[in-house]
Design an enzyme around this catalytic site. Structure first.
Site, short mmCIF file in Angstrom:
data_model
loop_
_atom_site.label_atom_id
_atom_site.label_comp_id
_atom_site.label_asym_id
_atom_site.label_seq_id
_atom_site.Cartn_x
_atom_site.Cartn_y
_atom_site.Cartn_z
CG ASP A 1 -12.55 28.60 2.94
OD1 ASP A 1 -13.67 28.85 2.42
OD2 ASP A 1 -11.51 28.99 2.72
CE LYS A 16 18.79 -0.05 14.60
NZ LYS A 16 18.74 -0.33 16.30
#
Length: 653
Positions: A573, A48
């Site tokens: 955490d 392309k």
């Protein structure tokens, strides 16, 4: 290079009946955007090119170059006009792309624009990919392969290096796309070899792109509040099916001084008091919006479309003169999650049985059309197909790891269940780990095959969580995970900064880390370990790291659980690092509106990420198929443990 074998020019004969007078205009055939290549059929693939589409008409030695929307640009490219006129034919129509090549031989769109701006078009070359008319014969009804065979014969006698044949490739299209992306090309074009030429958009031509990229209509621009000149961002839109213009986001332009002046002059002639967008954006506090009649077209690349119809992470490419604003719509890929479940070669993994029953990997899918997420409309079968398609990338991170599963039998809006064992219903494909690896507990589950992932989805499993340990040695974890959980009121920039800071700390103490989106609000930072330390040692170390970071940057981080402790902060955490604790696995779907995916990314991609739930199921598979490098490259080769020096660095005794 131009194809020339040194022989004298020979007249090429078209095997068809003469069609009479040659048309003055031929509308070009256009490609349809798809997410993946066809599984079968007579297809060929070409590069392309990043240039201007041109149709070339030659008659009685006079050549004309016409843009895709019918404008005559012959006078702008005199060398190409002369080269085309030298082709040995009474008359012909060619379909081509005008490009400028950089030093490495790749198309350079900016160089092409510069050539037109400077009116110095001597470096433009024409890649020819189709022959529509030759010597009074209309070839458009001939199959593509026949047209290109004649085209190659015609161009073999052309001596000019400005006229070049666009080669096609027989390689696997997935490999071609990967190569095109690695070379930083736009992508590839696929064409049915047995199809005629049909003007307009057609499924017989497809385009597979490395990144989402298309044209947008400029409906206005913004400036810094009170400024008399300059452009902060272009306001972009696409036309809807009813003819209205939809706002689709904004992009910061990159104009040279001359282009900035040209844009300002053109914009001044298009100013209007009202927005052309039916959903006009609200002006921001620090910016003024200036509305324009929708006439200017910009080409923009971007990461993906949001559910609300705007683009994420846009990058300005160029203004386009060769495409009309009225033709700009949202390019939607012609494939869905359905198509991702089919192999590119061989037999499909999905089949339909009696009375419409659906089988994926020979596992019967009950209630396949049950809507699992009302926001996106995605069904149980969509989740099944996703886990089937992502299996090759997800399974290495799940192999022999105990699982914790989130089931949603009535969709994610209904009741959800957390499951760690087989219980009453056996899950197709799932293995039960030996009782000896976790004594005095029910046998744990593991997903080691694609059939297992399909089986989980069949049982309405949405989320897949996994331990930090791998059987048979479940006494020593092989990784540490830090889950960055933000106060929802914080801006996304705070999350990006937090992830970077955690990486810096880990780098400083000598630990290599990897990052993934959580599929929810934040990031998971994963640190692989050699299995030397116990669960208690690893958890204590992860807590110390979290507390150390909190001491260093107390106004941004918290290491204490609970919403009240993370107001205006990000909770690190570390609690997921205990034995039998689990974290959502890489590539797992999340049971939240939109059904986003936890996606591994490279650290150098971090600034491009716009949210923790950025990747949908479809985009996750598309990303993995077209990646030219593994974002977690080196993960399995990393050999590191927690040393005494590392403990001391984070304040452990």
């Amino acid at each position: 290079m131009g194809r020339w074998n040194g022989s004298s020019k020979a007249r090429v004969r078209a095997p068809a009946t003469p069609a009479g007078e040659m048309p003055l205009i031929i509308e070009p055939q256009l490609a349809t955007l798809v997410d993946r290549h066809p599984a079968s059929g007579d297809w060929s693939y070409e590069i392309k090119f990043d240039g201007y589409r041109m149709l070339a008409r030659v008659e009685s030695g006079a050549a004309t170059l016409i843009t895709r929307n019918g404008h005559d640009w012959t006078s702008r490219m005199p060398r190409l006009q002369k080269a085309l006129a030298s082709i040995e034919a009474d008359n012909l129509w060619l379909d081509t792309e005008a490009v400028v090549l950089d030093a490495s031989g790749k198309p350079d769109f900016n160089a092409l624009q510069n050539a037109f701006d400077r009116r110095s078009t001597t470096d433009i070359v024409l890649f020819v990919f189709d022959l529509l008319w030759l010597n009074g014969v209309d070839l458009r009804e001939q199959p593509l392969r026949q047209r290109r065979k004649l085209l190659l014969q015609l161009l073999d006698a052309v001596e000019s290096p400005l006229i070049r044949f666009s080669d096609d490739f027989a390689d696997d299209p997935a490999s071609l796309v990967a190569s095109a992306c690695k070379m930083q090309l736009e992508g590839i074009i696929g064409k049915r070899g047995d199809a005629p030429y049909r003007s307009g958009r057609s499924p017989d031509w497809i385009k597979l792109k490395c990144k989402s990229r298309q044209e947008f209509v400029i409906g206005g621009f913004s400036r810094v509040k009170g400024a008399k000149s300059g452009v902060r961002s272009l306001l972009l839109g696409v036309y809807e099916g009813d003819g209205s213009l939809r706002y689709a986001g904004n992009v910061a332009p990159h104009f040279t001084p001359s282009r900035a002046a040209a844009f300002a002059k053109r914009a001044d002639s298009l100013r209007q008091t009202k927005s052309a967008f039916h959903n006009a954006p609200v002006p921001e506090r620090d910016r003024d919006f200036h509305w324009l009649a929708p006439d200017i077209v910009a080409e923009v690349s971007f990461l993906e479309w949001t559910p609300s119809g705007e683009i994420r992470h846009p990058v300005f490419q160029a203004l386009r003169e060769d495409k009309p604003a009225s033709a700009v719509t949202q390019e939607k890929a012609g494939t869905t999650v359905d198509d991702l479940a089919v192999e590119s070669v061989g037999a499909p993994r999905e089949r339909t049985g009696p009375r419409g029953t659906v089988f994926v990997r020979d596992i019967r899918i009950s209630n396949p059309q049950r809507v699992m997420d009302k926001v996106s409309g995605l069904t149980k079968l969509d989740i099944v197909r996703y886990y089937d398609a992502i299996a090759q990338w997800a399974l290495p991170y799940l192999h022999c790891r105990p699982l914790a599963l989130v089931r949603a039998p009535d969709g994610i809006a209904g009741e959800q269940f957390f499951q760690k064992h087989s219980e009453r219903a056996r899950i197709p494909g799932i293995e039960e780990l030996p009782a000896s690896v976790y004594p005095n507990h029910a046998r744990l589950l593991a997903a080691n095959t694609p059939e297992a992932l399909v089986g989980l989805a069949q049982m309405s499993v949405v989320e897949i969580h996994s331990w930090n340990g791998v059987a048979p040695d479940l006494t020593h974890p092989d990784r540490v995970i830090f889950d960055l959980d933000p106060d929802p009121a914080l801006p996304w920039s705070a999350m990006l900064e937090a992830a970077t800071l955690v990486k810096v700390v880990l780098d400083e103490i000598g630990l290599r880390s990897f990052v993934k989106t959580s599929g929810g609000k934040g990031f998971h930072i994963v640190v692989p370990l050699t299995r030397r330390q116990s669960w208690d040692e690893v958890k204590a170390f992860s807590q110390a790291v979290a507390q150390h970071i909190t001491r260093v940057v107390p106004d941004r981080f918290s290491a204490v659980l609970g919403p009240k402790n993370r107001v205006g902060k990000i909770f690190i955490d570390y609690l997921r690092n205990g034995r039998s604790s689990s974290t959502v696995a890489a590539f797992s779907v999340r049971a939240r509106p939109g059904l986003a995916v936890s996606m591994p990314i490279a650290w150098d991609e971090l600034e491009e990420v716009k949210s923790g739930d950025q990747w949908s199921m479809l985009e996750a598979v598309k990303r993995q198929r077209f990646l030219y490098r593994d974002p977690w490259d080196g993960y399995w080769r990393t050999r590191q443990g927690i040393t005494l020096a590392m403990r001391r660095a984070v304040g452990m005794k």
